[in-house]
Structures are given as C-alpha cells and as structure tokens.
Design a protein around this motif. Structure first.
Motif, PDB file in Angstrom:
ATOM      1  N   ARG A   1       0.849  -1.192   0.000  1.00  0.00           N
ATOM      2  CA  ARG A   1       0.000   0.000   0.000  1.00  0.00           C
ATOM      3  C   ARG A   1       0.886   1.244   0.000  1.00  0.00           C
ATOM      4  NH1 ARG A   1      -4.253  -2.109   4.696  1.00  0.00           N
ATOM      5  NH2 ARG A   1      -5.097  -3.855   3.463  1.00  0.00           N
ATOM      6  N   GLY A   2       0.377   2.300  -0.602  1.00  0.00           N
ATOM      7  CA  GLY A   2       1.223   3.475  -0.719  1.00  0.00           C
ATOM      8  C   GLY A   2       0.457   4.775  -0.777  1.00  0.00           C
ATOM      9  N   ALA A   3       1.186   5.861  -0.623  1.00  0.00           N
ATOM     10  CA  ALA A   3       0.626   7.211  -0.701  1.00  0.00           C
ATOM     11  C   ALA A   3       1.749   8.153  -1.103  1.00  0.00           C
ATOM     12  CB  ALA A   3       0.025   7.629   0.637  1.00  0.00           C
ATOM     13  N   VAL A   4       1.382   9.390  -1.384  1.00  0.00           N
ATOM     14  CA  VAL A   4       2.354  10.418  -1.734  1.00  0.00           C
ATOM     15  C   VAL A   4       2.133  11.635  -0.846  1.00  0.00           C
ATOM     16  CG1 VAL A   4       3.205  11.971  -3.527  1.00  0.00           C
ATOM     17  CG2 VAL A   4       2.502   9.664  -4.133  1.00  0.00           C
ATOM     18  N   VAL A   5       3.211  12.110  -0.232  1.00  0.00           N
ATOM     19  CA  VAL A   5       3.174  13.388   0.479  1.00  0.00           C
ATOM     20  C   VAL A   5       3.617  14.442  -0.523  1.00  0.00           C
ATOM     21  CG1 VAL A   5       4.048  14.740   2.418  1.00  0.00           C
ATOM     22  CG2 VAL A   5       3.682  12.267   2.679  1.00  0.00           C
ATOM     23  N   VAL A   6       2.791  15.473  -0.701  1.00  0.00           N
ATOM     24  CA  VAL A   6       3.031  16.501  -1.716  1.00  0.00           C
ATOM     25  C   VAL A   6       3.139  17.862  -1.052  1.00  0.00           C
ATOM     26  CG1 VAL A   6       2.224  17.500  -3.883  1.00  0.00           C
ATOM     27  CG2 VAL A   6       1.591  15.150  -3.286  1.00  0.00           C
ATOM     28  N   TRP A   7       4.182  18.608  -1.399  1.00  0.00           N
ATOM     29  CA  TRP A   7       4.289  19.998  -0.975  1.00  0.00           C
ATOM     30  C   TRP A   7       3.882  20.854  -2.173  1.00  0.00           C
ATOM     31  CZ3 TRP A   7       7.084  16.111   1.033  1.00  0.00           C
ATOM     32  CH2 TRP A   7       7.259  16.085   2.419  1.00  0.00           C
ATOM     33  N   ALA A   8       2.770  21.602  -2.043  1.00  0.00           N
ATOM     34  CA  ALA A   8       2.220  22.306  -3.204  1.00  0.00           C
ATOM     35  C   ALA A   8       1.455  23.554  -2.786  1.00  0.00           C
ATOM     36  CB  ALA A   8       1.287  21.374  -3.988  1.00  0.00           C
ATOM     37  N   ASP A   9       1.313  24.478  -3.723  1.00  0.00           N
ATOM     38  CA  ASP A   9       0.464  25.657  -3.562  1.00  0.00           C
ATOM     39  C   ASP A   9      -0.941  25.299  -4.016  1.00  0.00           C
ATOM     40  OD1 ASP A   9       2.107  27.709  -2.527  1.00  0.00           O
ATOM     41  OD2 ASP A   9       3.083  27.944  -4.462  1.00  0.00           O
ATOM     42  N   TRP A  10      -1.708  24.657  -3.155  1.00  0.00           N
ATOM     43  CA  TRP A  10      -3.079  24.269  -3.462  1.00  0.00           C
ATOM     44  C   TRP A  10      -4.017  24.783  -2.380  1.00  0.00           C
ATOM     45  CZ3 TRP A  10      -1.947  18.344  -4.295  1.00  0.00           C
ATOM     46  CH2 TRP A  10      -1.343  18.164  -5.550  1.00  0.00           C
ATOM     47  N   THR A  11      -5.275  24.949  -2.753  1.00  0.00           N
ATOM     48  CA  THR A  11      -6.286  25.212  -1.740  1.00  0.00           C
ATOM     49  C   THR A  11      -6.764  23.881  -1.179  1.00  0.00           C
ATOM     50  OG1 THR A  11      -8.165  25.073  -3.238  1.00  0.00           O
ATOM     51  CG2 THR A  11      -7.082  27.228  -3.038  1.00  0.00           C
ATOM     52  N   GLU A  12      -7.355  23.937   0.004  1.00  0.00           N
ATOM     53  CA  GLU A  12      -7.889  22.700   0.587  1.00  0.00           C
ATOM     54  C   GLU A  12      -9.040  22.162  -0.250  1.00  0.00           C
ATOM     55  OE1 GLU A  12      -9.536  20.884   4.825  1.00  0.00           O
ATOM     56  OE2 GLU A  12      -9.111  23.026   4.625  1.00  0.00           O
TER      57      GLU A  12
ATOM     58  N   ASP B   1     -10.894   3.883  -3.243  1.00  0.00           N
ATOM     59  CA  ASP B   1      -9.703   3.382  -2.551  1.00  0.00           C
ATOM     60  C   ASP B   1      -8.680   4.477  -2.288  1.00  0.00           C
ATOM     61  OD1 ASP B   1     -10.669   0.765  -2.556  1.00  0.00           O
ATOM     62  OD2 ASP B   1      -9.823   0.371  -4.547  1.00  0.00           O
ATOM     63  N   THR B   2      -9.056   5.724  -2.522  1.00  0.00           N
ATOM     64  CA  THR B   2      -8.139   6.844  -2.350  1.00  0.00           C
ATOM     65  C   THR B   2      -8.590   7.730  -1.201  1.00  0.00           C
ATOM     66  OG1 THR B   2      -7.561   6.861  -4.703  1.00  0.00           O
ATOM     67  CG2 THR B   2      -7.137   8.878  -3.469  1.00  0.00           C
ATOM     68  N   ALA B   3      -7.630   8.138  -0.386  1.00  0.00           N
ATOM     69  CA  ALA B   3      -7.906   9.062   0.716  1.00  0.00           C
ATOM     70  C   ALA B   3      -6.877  10.180   0.678  1.00  0.00           C
ATOM     71  CB  ALA B   3      -7.853   8.337   2.059  1.00  0.00           C
ATOM     72  N   GLY B   4      -7.166  11.269   1.368  1.00  0.00           N
ATOM     73  CA  GLY B   4      -6.220  12.377   1.413  1.00  0.00           C
ATOM     74  C   GLY B   4      -6.499  13.288   2.579  1.00  0.00           C
ATOM     75  N   SER B   5      -5.477  14.013   2.986  1.00  0.00           N
ATOM     76  CA  SER B   5      -5.634  14.946   4.096  1.00  0.00           C
ATOM     77  C   SER B   5      -4.639  16.082   3.956  1.00  0.00           C
ATOM     78  CB  SER B   5      -5.417  14.233   5.432  1.00  0.00           C
ATOM     79  OG  SER B   5      -5.629  15.114   6.525  1.00  0.00           O
ATOM     80  N   VAL B   6      -5.023  17.260   4.488  1.00  0.00           N
ATOM     81  CA  VAL B   6      -4.122  18.403   4.540  1.00  0.00           C
ATOM     82  C   VAL B   6      -3.255  18.253   5.787  1.00  0.00           C
ATOM     83  CG1 VAL B   6      -3.957  20.906   4.709  1.00  0.00           C
ATOM     84  CG2 VAL B   6      -5.798  19.870   3.367  1.00  0.00           C
TER      85      VAL B   6
END
Length: 336
Positions: free
Chosen positions: A123-134, A164-169
């Motif tokens: 299982r995997g995920a990506v931590v992203v540093w980005a200029d995005w809005t929540e 099957d995808t999740a995400g959080s700020v």
C-alpha cells in the motif's frame, strides 16, 4: 523536527487556513493558488525529515520537482516506481508528474516536492508539498472527478475518502494522498503520536545523495519494464533485501543492493553475478539488454555489505536506456 506537542501547535488549524492568491488552471479545473504562501520557491525544501514519514514506510522515493517538470532522465526512473502497485491509489494526475507514460499531469509550477511512501504489504501514498487550496485538494482525491466523496476525522484532522483513495491536509502547503491506511499513518506522524520511519528504510535513504532530484530506497516495491530479458535468477539475488540510490538530471544513476545480515560477506558473489548479467564479464551474454555503447558507462563496485551499480554516461542517455537498466536490475532480483 519539532516535538509532537510543538508540531501540533505549529500546524493547528492548517486545514482551515486561508489560501488567497492567483487563479491557475489544473487539468480542466480552475483552482486558487497562493504564490506568496512561502518565502521560498522550493516548497518542502526544509519540511521533509525522517520525522514526517510514517513507520510503515518500507519504500521511500522522493522527487525534488522545485516548480519545474522533471527532465526525461529523472522521469524514466521515478516513473517506474510511481507506476508500481503500491501507488495505484494515488490519482493518475499526480503519478503522471513523474511518469513518462501518463498525460494526466499537474501544473509543476505549483509543486515543490513529492515523497512516495510504500508499505511492505503493498500500500502506498504520496506526500506533496504544493500551492493548493484545501477545496482543490479535496477534488484531487476524488478519482476521475467522482462526487462520491466522504469525510472522516483522524487525529482531529479531516480525511477525504473516495473509493480506494484518501487524502488529508497536513500543513498549509503539505498534503498526503493515497491508500487510506498510509494516509492515516502519515496524519498520525504529523498530528498524533505515531512513530516515524526508522531502521533499514531510514539508514539506506540517508546514504543516497542529498542534492539529487530523485532519491529512493526500495523494500518490496518491484519496478518492471519491457526489457525482453530472459532472466535466470542467481541464488545470491535471494539475499538482496533493499535497493537504494539516486539519479541526476543528466542521467547518472546509482543503484546499491544491500544483502541481509547472514549473507553480508557475499558481496563478491553478488558483484560477480551483476557483472555477468549486465554483460560486463568477457565472453558472457548479458541478461539485461542495453544499447551496446552503455556497457562502457557501467561499473559494479563492492562495499562492506552492499554492491553498487553505477551508470555514468558522458551524454544524457535516452530514457529507454534508463528504464531498461533500472527495470532490468529489478527483474534480476525479483525474477524467477
């Protein structure tokens, strides 16, 4: 890395922080980006530490995008890792940023760094540093623009889930997206009391070249390619526990293979097997098929408990040469 308590004070309320700024286009969506949210053009330049990655990380691969599209040499290697099974829960548009096979890419000028985190159970995920809005990030989590999205709370933080995808700020310019279990683990490191990554993942990642645009340490992840290689697995490859290394923008690639503790003295046997299978042994046919001129740019060196394959081309190589080499090395270890 600050303590858990000070980190929580520092990042408290990050999910509700105001992201003002200019309007940009992301795929077919209009988003709001805050170009003054950091004093540096290098998002995540100082925010990636061993304390920000979860203990479940068996694989860690970090791409320094620095607001530009990665060169083809980097994409060739990074893309093979990004397209492996553990990262199937990561939206294609994110994987496409470092993949040569995907046309669904994000705007690289909004992104500073991506850290691909894979667990031993695939299982995997990506931590992203980005200029995005929540709000925009919540839409990124939804696969294919699906509106079937729900929100749950984990460690006091909202976690968006779609299929099957999740995400959080995680912080003002830090996000995590991928398989729910890895997302929860990552939130726990940033905002809970979960343990950070350690042991073999940490020790081998620390051996990779810090300034490289792509660094990796691989556990169970097995990147493959269409190398049309007839692989007969040498017994010594069974004792390779981890591959780690880096690639430069110019295509210089280093892959080290570490042996388990019971066989750490067998570096000579591993080096001999690699030289033979890469076609560096006179009179022996190569099992990893590469352009004939690539052989003079390959070297195999023994270390204390690892063997390193180094590819140092005089000119930037064709991406297929790198995918065949990197994928071929994986097949040598994992092939039957």
């Amino acid at each position: 890395m600050p303590s858990g308590k000070s980190r929580r004070r520092l990042l408290a309320g990050a999910g509700s922080v105001l992201f003002g700024g200019s309007v940009a286009v992301f795929g077919g969506d209009t988003i709001t980006a805050n170009l003054e949210s950091t004093g540096s053009t290098q998002l995540g330049a100082t925010d990636l530490t061993t304390g920000t990655m979860p203990a479940s990380a068996d694989t860690l691969a970090v791409a320094q995008v620095d607001r530009t599209e990665p060169p083809e040499a980097v994409r060739a290697v990074a893309g093979l890792i990004a397209e492996t099974c553990p990262f199937a829960s990561v939206p294609a548009r994110l994987r496409g940023l470092v993949s040569t096979d995907s046309s669904q890419t994000v705007d690289p000028s909004r992104i500073g760094k991506l850290a691909f985190v894979g667990s031993a159970d695939g299982r995997g995920a990506v931590v992203v540093w980005a200029d995005w809005t929540e709000d925009h990030f919540a839409d990124v989590v939804s696969v294919g623009g699906s509106t079937d999205r729900r929100t749950e709370m984990r460690y006091g933080r909202p976690m968006y889930i779609a299929g099957d995808t999740a995400g959080s700020v995680l912080a003002e310019t830090a996000f995590v997206v991928g398989h729910p279990s890895i997302v929860v683990d990552t939130i726990g490191v940033w905002h809970g009391d979960e343990g950070p990554v350690g042991e073999s993942t940490l020790s081998t990642y620390s051996l990779t070249r810090r300034q490289s645009p792509f660094r990796f340490t691989l556990g169970e992840v097995q990147p493959l390619c269409d190398c049309s290689t007839d692989v007969r697995k040498s017994p010594v490859y069974d004792h390779v526990t981890r591959r780690y290394g880096f690639i430069s923008n110019a295509g210089v690639l280093r892959v080290s293979m570490a042996l388990d503790s019971k066989n750490s003295e067998n570096t000579a046997a591993l080096a001999a097997a690699l030289r033979r299978d890469l076609g560096l042994t006179e009179g022996v046919a190569a099992r990893v098929e590469l352009p004939s001129e690539a052989g003079s740019e390959l070297s195999v060196r023994e270390g204390i408990d690892a063997v390193t394959v180094r590819f140092s081309p005089a000119d930037t190589p064709h991406p297929s040469t790198l995918t065949d080499l990197f994928g071929g090395l994986s097949q040598l270890v994992a092939g039957e």
